[in-house]
Design an enzyme around this catalytic site. Structure first.
Site, PDB file in Angstrom:
ATOM      1  N   HIS A  64       0.835  -1.197   0.000  1.00 41.17           N
ATOM      2  CA  HIS A  64       0.000   0.000   0.000  1.00 41.17           C
ATOM      3  C   HIS A  64       0.872   1.251   0.000  1.00 41.17           C
ATOM      4  CE1 HIS A  64      -3.863  -1.970   1.809  1.00 41.17           C
ATOM      5  NE2 HIS A  64      -3.361  -2.662   0.794  1.00 41.17           N
ATOM      6  N   GLU A  66       0.883   3.814   1.946  1.00 37.69           N
ATOM      7  CA  GLU A  66       1.402   4.167   3.271  1.00 37.69           C
ATOM      8  C   GLU A  66       2.631   3.334   3.616  1.00 37.69           C
ATOM      9  OE1 GLU A  66      -3.201   4.182   3.775  1.00 37.69           O
ATOM     10  OE2 GLU A  66      -1.710   3.201   2.508  1.00 37.69           O
ATOM     11  N   CYS A  94      -6.176   1.787   5.900  1.00 37.82           N
ATOM     12  CA  CYS A  94      -6.833   0.544   6.279  1.00 37.82           C
ATOM     13  C   CYS A  94      -6.282   0.103   7.639  1.00 37.82           C
ATOM     14  CB  CYS A  94      -6.592  -0.531   5.216  1.00 37.82           C
ATOM     15  SG  CYS A  94      -4.889  -1.127   5.150  1.00 37.82           S
ATOM     16  N   CYS A  97      -2.434  -0.640   7.543  1.00 37.36           N
ATOM     17  CA  CYS A  97      -1.572   0.544   7.493  1.00 37.36           C
ATOM     18  C   CYS A  97      -1.645   1.343   8.791  1.00 37.36           C
ATOM     19  CB  CYS A  97      -1.928   1.399   6.285  1.00 37.36           C
ATOM     20  SG  CYS A  97      -1.546   0.566   4.720  1.00 37.36           S
TER      21      CYS A  97
END
Length: 155
Positions: A64, A66, A94, A97
């Site tokens: 992701h 992040e 999410c 993260c």
């Protein structure tokens, strides 16, 4: 990495300025046919980590935006804690993260669009570090529209 310092565009607030940089990362993801989420990590007014979704390219569900930005920032800092840093991300993180931000001890998280389906805020428990400050809704419409347009193009 291209270093950007707040003040290069003085008419913007710091949150708008750095969210704009996260949006640039999200647009890179969009161009690479990835879900368009971008992130930057800022310390003392300078971007020290950048990232956008790479889950398709890397065939890795943990790639992701992040995670990319946090790892880059920790490498830049030469340590694993980011207490004095702010994570700017175009979509509410999410659970994975947000949990990672706990371990990095991120000082502040600023996100654009809320994610009612997968965002960490839907949980009724704090999964970020107790000292982490959370701020959402920065350039929310622009961030949400990018994701909506991406999924609309897939239908």
């Amino acid at each position: 990495m291209r270093y950007v310092t707040f003040g290069d565009e003085p008419e913007l607030s710091p949150d708008d300025f750095f969210m704009n940089e996260a949006l640039k990362e999200a647009r890179l993801a969009y161009a690479e046919d990835e879900i368009p989420i971008g992130a930057v990590v800022v310390c003392q007014g300078k971007i020290i980590g950048r990232g956008h979704n790479l889950t398709e390219r890397l065939n890795d569900v943990s790639a992701h935006a992040e995670m990319q930005a946090l790892t880059a920032a920790a490498n830049f800092m030469g340590g694993k804690y980011l207490k004095d840093c702010t994570l700017y991300v175009t979509l509410e993180p999410c659970v994975m993260c947000a949990g990672a931000s706990y371990w990095f001890q991120v000082g502040k998280i600023v996100f654009g669009a809320y994610d009612a389906r997968l965002g960490f805020g839907r949980l009724n428990q704090k999964i970020t570090h107790p000292k982490t400050i959370i701020s959402g809704g920065i350039r929310e419409n622009e961030c949400a529209e990018l994701v909506r347009n991406f999924f609309k193009s897939k239908r």
